[in-house]
Scaffold this motif. Structure first.
Motif: not given
Length: 152
Positions: A124-137
């Motif tokens: 829906a918004d590119g937000a991180v749901v599970k890391g290791p990424a810390t920034r949204p798409l």
């Protein structure tokens, strides 16, 4: 005083050591890890509505029928992913993972998934749901008209 290893033997030993080191790295985990995309090739780095650098406004991406409700479609060649979180609502994001630049490879169970290290992003918004990424798409602006999804 003479060199204990002739030049040819030294070359063979160095090449063998390099091959072993490369093989050890490639052999970890049983399968080859996708190559990260250089940051300079990352779409959306200039702002939240930016598109892929080689694309222009109005460029057709795909038909709306190619994007499942509650899922999405990865456009590897364009480094974009188009999602349809709810019926009739379309979103477009960079397909380049914000962790280390690998391309995401699938959309499943409400997330955009990266094969490199397991990062997952909300459709829906590119937000991180599970890391290791810390920034949204980063989101790319799109328009939907006549059954076609195009860059805005």
């Amino acid at each position: 005083m003479s060199d204990p290893l002739p030049t040819a033997r030294r070359t063979v030993l160095a090449a063998g050591a390099a091959a072993l080191a490369g093989g050890a790295v490639a052999g970890c985990g049983g399968e080859e890890e996708p190559s990260p995309i250089p940051e300079s090739a990352t779409p959306g780095t200039s702002g939240p509505q930016a598109a892929a650098p080689s694309e222009s406004a109005g460029t057709a991406l795909l038909k709306t029928s190619e994007v499942p409700v509650g899922g999405g479609t990865v456009l590897k060649d364009r480094k974009l992913v188009v999602t349809q979180p709810t019926a009739g609502t379309f979103k477009c994001f960079s397909a380049v993972c914000t962790h280390q630049g690998c391309l995401v490879n699938k959309v499943a169970a409400g997330t955009i998934d990266c094969p490199c290290h397991g990062s997952r992003f909300a459709i829906a918004d590119g937000a991180v749901v599970k890391g290791p990424a810390t920034r949204p798409l980063p989101e790319a602006g799109i328009t939907v008209s006549g059954g076609q999804v195009s860059l805005a």
